[in-house]
Write a protein that holds these residues in place. Structure first.
Motif, PDB file in Angstrom:
ATOM      1  N   CYS A  19      19.440  57.228 -73.498  1.00 46.61           N
ATOM      2  CA  CYS A  19      18.670  58.025 -72.568  1.00 46.61           C
ATOM      3  C   CYS A  19      19.253  58.139 -71.181  1.00 46.61           C
ATOM      4  O   CYS A  19      19.944  57.269 -70.706  1.00 46.61           O
ATOM      5  CB  CYS A  19      17.272  57.437 -72.418  1.00 46.61           C
ATOM      6  SG  CYS A  19      16.554  57.169 -74.005  1.00 46.61           S
ATOM      7  N   ARG A  75       8.197  61.654 -72.306  1.00 41.83           N
ATOM      8  CA  ARG A  75       9.451  62.414 -72.253  1.00 41.83           C
ATOM      9  C   ARG A  75       9.215  63.871 -71.925  1.00 41.83           C
ATOM     10  O   ARG A  75      10.123  64.580 -71.504  1.00 41.83           O
ATOM     11  CB  ARG A  75      10.159  62.355 -73.611  1.00 41.83           C
ATOM     12  CG  ARG A  75      10.495  60.973 -74.095  1.00 41.83           C
ATOM     13  CD  ARG A  75      11.587  60.379 -73.288  1.00 41.83           C
ATOM     14  NE  ARG A  75      12.024  59.109 -73.823  1.00 41.83           N
ATOM     15  CZ  ARG A  75      12.827  58.288 -73.176  1.00 41.83           C
ATOM     16  NH1 ARG A  75      13.266  58.588 -71.986  1.00 41.83           N
ATOM     17  NH2 ARG A  75      13.185  57.160 -73.732  1.00 41.83           N
ATOM     18  N   GLU A 117      11.166  65.525 -79.138  1.00 45.85           N
ATOM     19  CA  GLU A 117      10.273  65.543 -78.005  1.00 45.85           C
ATOM     20  C   GLU A 117      10.732  66.464 -76.895  1.00 45.85           C
ATOM     21  O   GLU A 117      10.159  66.484 -75.835  1.00 45.85           O
ATOM     22  CB  GLU A 117      10.072  64.139 -77.414  1.00 45.85           C
ATOM     23  CG  GLU A 117       9.160  63.280 -78.248  1.00 45.85           C
ATOM     24  CD  GLU A 117       9.888  62.636 -79.391  1.00 45.85           C
ATOM     25  OE1 GLU A 117      11.077  62.355 -79.210  1.00 45.85           O
ATOM     26  OE2 GLU A 117       9.296  62.411 -80.444  1.00 45.85           O
ATOM     27  N   GLU A 118      11.758  67.192 -77.123  1.00 39.88           N
ATOM     28  CA  GLU A 118      12.146  68.164 -76.113  1.00 39.88           C
ATOM     29  C   GLU A 118      11.624  69.519 -76.507  1.00 39.88           C
ATOM     30  O   GLU A 118      11.566  69.864 -77.671  1.00 39.88           O
ATOM     31  CB  GLU A 118      13.657  68.250 -76.023  1.00 39.88           C
ATOM     32  CG  GLU A 118      14.233  67.188 -75.149  1.00 39.88           C
ATOM     33  CD  GLU A 118      15.555  67.651 -74.603  1.00 39.88           C
ATOM     34  OE1 GLU A 118      15.671  67.737 -73.380  1.00 39.88           O
ATOM     35  OE2 GLU A 118      16.431  67.950 -75.420  1.00 39.88           O
ATOM     36  N   GLU A 127      16.955  59.245 -68.775  1.00 36.89           N
ATOM     37  CA  GLU A 127      15.829  59.166 -67.853  1.00 36.89           C
ATOM     38  C   GLU A 127      15.424  57.734 -67.642  1.00 36.89           C
ATOM     39  O   GLU A 127      15.215  56.999 -68.587  1.00 36.89           O
ATOM     40  CB  GLU A 127      14.650  59.945 -68.406  1.00 36.89           C
ATOM     41  CG  GLU A 127      13.424  59.769 -67.556  1.00 36.89           C
ATOM     42  CD  GLU A 127      12.632  61.038 -67.447  1.00 36.89           C
ATOM     43  OE1 GLU A 127      11.646  61.133 -68.144  1.00 36.89           O
ATOM     44  OE2 GLU A 127      13.016  61.914 -66.664  1.00 36.89           O
ATOM     45  N   LYS A 128      15.258  57.340 -66.434  1.00 40.93           N
ATOM     46  CA  LYS A 128      14.796  55.986 -66.222  1.00 40.93           C
ATOM     47  C   LYS A 128      13.287  55.971 -66.303  1.00 40.93           C
ATOM     48  O   LYS A 128      12.599  56.888 -65.908  1.00 40.93           O
ATOM     49  CB  LYS A 128      15.282  55.429 -64.891  1.00 40.93           C
ATOM     50  CG  LYS A 128      15.099  56.351 -63.724  1.00 40.93           C
ATOM     51  CD  LYS A 128      15.691  55.685 -62.482  1.00 40.93           C
ATOM     52  CE  LYS A 128      15.152  56.364 -61.287  1.00 40.93           C
ATOM     53  NZ  LYS A 128      15.786  57.267 -60.578  1.00 40.93           N
ATOM     54  N   LEU A 141      14.025  59.247 -79.431  1.00 39.40           N
ATOM     55  CA  LEU A 141      13.557  58.834 -78.117  1.00 39.40           C
ATOM     56  C   LEU A 141      14.424  59.351 -77.003  1.00 39.40           C
ATOM     57  O   LEU A 141      14.172  59.074 -75.851  1.00 39.40           O
ATOM     58  CB  LEU A 141      13.523  57.305 -78.039  1.00 39.40           C
ATOM     59  CG  LEU A 141      12.696  56.658 -79.127  1.00 39.40           C
ATOM     60  CD1 LEU A 141      12.774  55.165 -79.004  1.00 39.40           C
ATOM     61  CD2 LEU A 141      11.263  57.127 -79.054  1.00 39.40           C
ATOM     62  N   CYS A 142      15.469  60.074 -77.389  1.00 39.76           N
ATOM     63  CA  CYS A 142      16.463  60.357 -76.370  1.00 39.76           C
ATOM     64  C   CYS A 142      16.455  61.788 -75.896  1.00 39.76           C
ATOM     65  O   CYS A 142      15.988  62.687 -76.529  1.00 39.76           O
ATOM     66  CB  CYS A 142      17.845  60.038 -76.917  1.00 39.76           C
ATOM     67  SG  CYS A 142      17.964  58.323 -77.271  1.00 39.76           S
ATOM     68  N   PHE A 143      16.997  61.863 -74.781  1.00 36.00           N
ATOM     69  CA  PHE A 143      17.186  63.141 -74.150  1.00 36.00           C
ATOM     70  C   PHE A 143      18.464  63.781 -74.574  1.00 36.00           C
ATOM     71  O   PHE A 143      19.389  63.141 -74.982  1.00 36.00           O
ATOM     72  CB  PHE A 143      17.355  62.952 -72.655  1.00 36.00           C
ATOM     73  CG  PHE A 143      16.075  62.834 -71.961  1.00 36.00           C
ATOM     74  CD1 PHE A 143      15.807  61.705 -71.226  1.00 36.00           C
ATOM     75  CD2 PHE A 143      15.149  63.827 -72.030  1.00 36.00           C
ATOM     76  CE1 PHE A 143      14.632  61.597 -70.564  1.00 36.00           C
ATOM     77  CE2 PHE A 143      13.957  63.707 -71.367  1.00 36.00           C
ATOM     78  CZ  PHE A 143      13.709  62.587 -70.632  1.00 36.00           C
ATOM     79  N   ASP A 144      18.522  65.027 -74.362  1.00 37.28           N
ATOM     80  CA  ASP A 144      19.782  65.733 -74.231  1.00 37.28           C
ATOM     81  C   ASP A 144      20.526  65.069 -73.071  1.00 37.28           C
ATOM     82  O   ASP A 144      20.037  65.058 -71.951  1.00 37.28           O
ATOM     83  CB  ASP A 144      19.472  67.192 -73.888  1.00 37.28           C
ATOM     84  CG  ASP A 144      20.721  68.003 -73.733  1.00 37.28           C
ATOM     85  OD1 ASP A 144      21.820  67.407 -73.722  1.00 37.28           O
ATOM     86  OD2 ASP A 144      20.606  69.222 -73.617  1.00 37.28           O
ATOM     87  N   ILE A 172      16.208  67.278 -80.597  1.00 32.53           N
ATOM     88  CA  ILE A 172      15.448  66.099 -80.220  1.00 32.53           C
ATOM     89  C   ILE A 172      13.982  66.496 -80.217  1.00 32.53           C
ATOM     90  O   ILE A 172      13.563  67.313 -79.417  1.00 32.53           O
ATOM     91  CB  ILE A 172      15.883  65.616 -78.827  1.00 32.53           C
ATOM     92  CG1 ILE A 172      17.351  65.200 -78.905  1.00 32.53           C
ATOM     93  CG2 ILE A 172      15.025  64.457 -78.379  1.00 32.53           C
ATOM     94  CD1 ILE A 172      18.091  65.296 -77.617  1.00 32.53           C
ATOM     95  N   GLU A 212      24.065  58.951 -77.051  1.00 30.71           N
ATOM     96  CA  GLU A 212      22.766  59.430 -77.453  1.00 30.71           C
ATOM     97  C   GLU A 212      21.644  58.812 -76.643  1.00 30.71           C
ATOM     98  O   GLU A 212      20.532  59.270 -76.658  1.00 30.71           O
ATOM     99  CB  GLU A 212      22.515  59.088 -78.923  1.00 30.71           C
ATOM    100  CG  GLU A 212      23.493  59.730 -79.858  1.00 30.71           C
ATOM    101  CD  GLU A 212      23.313  61.226 -79.943  1.00 30.71           C
ATOM    102  OE1 GLU A 212      22.428  61.770 -79.287  1.00 30.71           O
ATOM    103  OE2 GLU A 212      24.096  61.871 -80.655  1.00 30.71           O
ATOM    104  N   ALA A 257       6.508  58.280 -77.043  1.00 31.22           N
ATOM    105  CA  ALA A 257       7.535  59.194 -76.533  1.00 31.22           C
ATOM    106  C   ALA A 257       6.949  60.338 -75.714  1.00 31.22           C
ATOM    107  O   ALA A 257       7.689  61.194 -75.231  1.00 31.22           O
ATOM    108  CB  ALA A 257       8.337  59.759 -77.702  1.00 31.22           C
TER     109      ALA A 257
END
Lengths: 211, 572
Positions: free
Chosen positions: B275, A106, A52-53, B277-278, B187-190, A50, B273, A103
């Motif tokens: 998110c 994040r 942005e990580e 995080e809020k 746009l997503c997190f792990d 990902i 996939e 983004a």
């Protein structure tokens, strides 16, 4: 393989009677040099990538106590990990800032704080709003330095200090030289470490004449 | 290209723009046609409808109101200095970069700008995205400015012979990720990550004392923003805006999104996939759709504002045109007590650093502290070369790639640190030039950055002025003292205005009356040295009016190296 056990960097070498290795001063790496870089091996990311990580391999747990050499490896390992994370982070951060601004938050912790040319912005809501309002940007980084932050200051939360500088051009504004400093904290899982910004300080070098 | 749309097209009048793009047959993108963001668009002409019943966003949203058919939104695209560019060339360059194919309408030049119209929010968004990423043949950036617009005249004039039904947007379509031109994955997190789940005693959650209520900043700046944008919008639009309560819309708390954690529970959407995080929307739209779409909405609130909140849509796009930077302020130091603590620390530190034996700094550092030094890397800047010479242990990782050296050049333990500090050039810091930002403040950590200037007072580059940034991570040891854990110093060449400022501090107090002879000396010295009278005076004054001594003090640095302040400001 490290991955189980404590993820805290262990700076408390006092008990081990560690002495700083003087022979480290000369610049010839000893042997294969691999023990200077820590045992985590290949720096490959796991799972879905990902952008942005900022993800690095799991932090090496402290080596077993006793040998002086092990203690020396510890410190170097931590520094090395810090360097990798910092480099990775800086690349992702500025690319996200420039190309995927929406983004960017994040990369921040929920309660992260940004001080931007003396303006204080706290929390993800405010940060999202702030970054949204900033014009589009083009950053060029020409300096990067980093250090692992001492555990005593961070209450055992693994943290890296990252310092950058360079130039930035915001749309509609002239180019500025800038300095930026971050504290990144690590969130550790058995398979990887995710780094996020806990605090961020940004300033134009010519801020006084830029209003 | 601009001609294509107007031929053979039968767009609906007024609000109904449905299907016109499809009918034109050229450069029609399915994506554009079926954009999930085509929310009913209420032009200002139907202002009365807007005002009546003061529809809430939820009602306007996806369904459209009862009377109006879903319609399209138009945008004006402006290219500053576009007058330089040939129409075909410009449009093809833009199209190459732009993710979404677009059909430009009414391309024309207005003053220095090139302008055209496009239909559809997603297209406009894509165009806005590539602003600044295009280069012309002189390698200069091409900016793209996007603002909401009425339907272009040429399109309005078309008689409407049939109404082409637009696929009614519904929540399923909106939630169909494949139709979006955006990479949701990015746009997503792990999914395993829950941010902020570090150990309980987490300094990051402790660091709240530092900031005033964030709303203060946000509210003030947004209000100012809105106010200034009101002035800048064409009067027709601003009339509409006045009818909408803007400050109300900007109240974040009203429009909090559902926690995105819920998204994971939706089926069939690749939801794992999505998110974890809020994040709350910072502007406007509350979630109209349930579930998945809210994370999309939250990322792109501007697009969804168009139909429901005309005013905000205009203002959101107009912000691109009129965006300014926040005002730059002086150093942030928090409370007075903190300020005193830090300034006292700096005073003590630098009095030893500049005037004492730097060994004395051992007391300031923690046993296991770290220090490193860094010089910016810019091959195009020749003035940096002297810095590289002086500061050989520079650890700039942009230049230094060897992992081994990167470890080595980090000074560790206070003895090592002080040893290296002693090897750095002797300096004189101008404390009045210091700007300090305190950016972390917890029970166990004060982290602050100091920006300022100093002069080198000996050696080959004596007199050279440098600018520096120094970041200290410290732990409070008592009410009155700080212990340094981490110390990072970066040094650069000072700008002429920074140099000027330092010198103004170090100048001798304005003169006692000079005797005739002294005046003559100053004049002669000025001619001989090439410096201005002020500086000539200083040199003579510092040399006790011994002319020869003053001349000797001018010992010049090697040719071609750093700009030496002693050459003085020749022009006043």
């Amino acid at each position: 393989m490290e991955g189980t056990g404590s993820y805290h960097r262990d700076w408390s070498e006092e008990n081990r009677g560690r002495q700083y290795q003087q022979h480290d001063q000369h610049r010839q790496p000893e042997g294969s040099g691999s023990h200077y870089y820590g045992p985590q091996g290949d720096h490959s990311r796991q799972g879905n990538r990902i952008p942005e990580e900022v993800v690095t391999p799991p932090l090496a747990a402290s080596a077993s106590s006793g040998s002086l050499m092990a203690a020396a490896v510890d410190f170097k390992t931590h520094v090395d990990q810090a360097c990798r994370a910092a480099e990775e982070f800086v690349n992702i951060y500025y690319e996200t800032m420039d190309k995927r601004r929406q983004a960017l938050t994040r990369l921040y912790l929920d309660k992260a704080t940004l001080i931007w040319n003396g303006n204080v912005v706290t929390g993800l809501d405010a940060l999202a709003n702030f970054f949204d309002m900033l014009p589009s940007s083009e950053f060029q980084v020409n300096m990067l330095d980093c250090q692992p932050v001492h555990e005593q200051a961070t209450q055992a939360q693994t943290t890296i200090l990252v310092v950058t500088s360079g130039t930035v051009k915001f749309d509609g504004n002239k180019q500025h030289y800038f300095n930026q400093n971050f504290l990144l904290t690590a969130q550790c899982t058995p398979s990887n470490t995710v780094w996020k910004i806990a605090s961020d300080c940004f300033r134009f070098q010519d801020w006084a004449s830029s209003n | 290209m601009s001609g294509q749309v107007s031929s053979g097209v039968h767009p609906s009048t007024n609000q109904q723009q449905a299907g016109h793009a499809a009918a034109s047959g050229a450069h029609v993108d399915r994506q554009v046609r079926y954009t999930p963001y085509a929310i009913p668009f209420y032009r200002h002409r139907s202002r009365r409808e807007n005002m009546e019943g003061n529809k809430k966003p939820q009602e306007q949203g996806m369904e459209g109101n009862g009377q109006d058919k879903p319609s399209r939104s138009w945008f004006k695209i402006s290219i500053p200095f576009g007058i330089k560019y040939d129409e075909k060339w410009l449009l093809s360059v833009i199209q190459k970069q732009c993710n979404a194919p677009f059909t430009p309408v009414e391309f024309h030049y207005e003053k220095m700008e090139a302008q055209f119209f496009v239909e559809g929010a997603s297209v406009a968004f894509e165009l806005k995205n590539i602003s600044g990423r295009l280069l012309d043949e002189d390698n200069e950036k091409i900016s793209i400015l996007v603002s909401a617009s009425e339907i272009p005249h040429s399109v309005q004039r078309q008689p409407q012979s049939e109404m082409v039904e637009m696929t009614k947007p519904n929540t399923d379509k909106i939630c169909d990720i494949s139709q979006l031109s955006l990479d949701i994955q990015r746009l997503c997190f792990d999914p395993g990550m829950d941010s902020g789940s570090g150990p309980k005693a987490d300094w990051t959650t402790d660091n709240t004392a530092i900031a005033p209520e964030p709303r203060d900043y946000k509210a003030a700046s947004l209000q100012n923003h809105e106010a200034s944008m009101m002035k800048l919008l064409p009067s027709k639009l601003s009339n509409t805006i006045q009818n909408v309560s803007i400050t109300e819309n900007l109240d974040v708390s009203k429009y909090k999104m559902k926690p995105a954690v819920e998204l994971g529970r939706e089926k069939g959407q690749g939801s794992e996939e999505m998110c974890t995080e809020k994040a709350s929307l910072s502007t406007t739209f509350p979630d109209k759709c349930s579930g998945i779409s809210s994370s999309v909405l939250e990322m792109f609130p501007k697009l969804l504002c168009l139909g429901g909140q005309y005013s905000l849509s205009a203002s959101n796009f107009c912000t691109e045109v009129y965006k300014t930077l926040p005002t730059c302020k002086g150093g942030f130091l928090g409370t007075d007590a903190l300020k005193d603590l830090v300034l006292q620390f700096l005073q003590q530190y630098y009095s030893i650093y500049d005037y004492g034996d730097r060994q004395g700094l051992l007391a300031a550092y923690h046993e296991k502290a770290c220090f490193s030094l860094s010089i910016p890397f810019n091959p195009k800047d020749p003035t940096l070369s002297c810095l590289y010479e002086l500061y050989k242990d520079s650890r700039n990782m942009k230049k230094l790639t060897d992992p081994y050296l990167r470890v080595q050049l980090l000074k560790y333990t206070k003895h090592d640190i002080v040893r290296s500090l002693c090897m750095l050039p002797k300096t004189q810091h101008d404390l009045s030039s210091f700007v300090v930002d305190m950016w972390v403040q917890t029970e166990t950590m004060f982290c602050f950055s100091v920006y300022g200037i100093f002069k080198e007072v000996e050696g080959e580059y004596q007199g050279s002025v440098r600018a520096f940034t120094r970041t200290f991570v410290t732990t409070p040891e008592s009410h009155t003292s700080l212990c340094i854990m981490n110390d990072e110093l970066s040094v650069r060449v000072a700008t002429p205005s920074e140099i000027q400022r330092t010198f103004s501090m170090l100048m001798p107090t304005p003169t006692l009356i000079l005797s005739q002879e002294q005046q003559k000396m100053v004049q002669a010295f000025s001619i001989q040295s090439g410096m201005n009278l002020q500086w000539s005076h200083k040199y003579l004054h510092d040399s006790d009016w011994d002319y020869n001594r003053a001349i000797q003090a001018l010992s010049l640095p090697k040719q071609g190296k750093v700009k030496d302040f002693r050459r003085g400001p020749h022009t006043d």
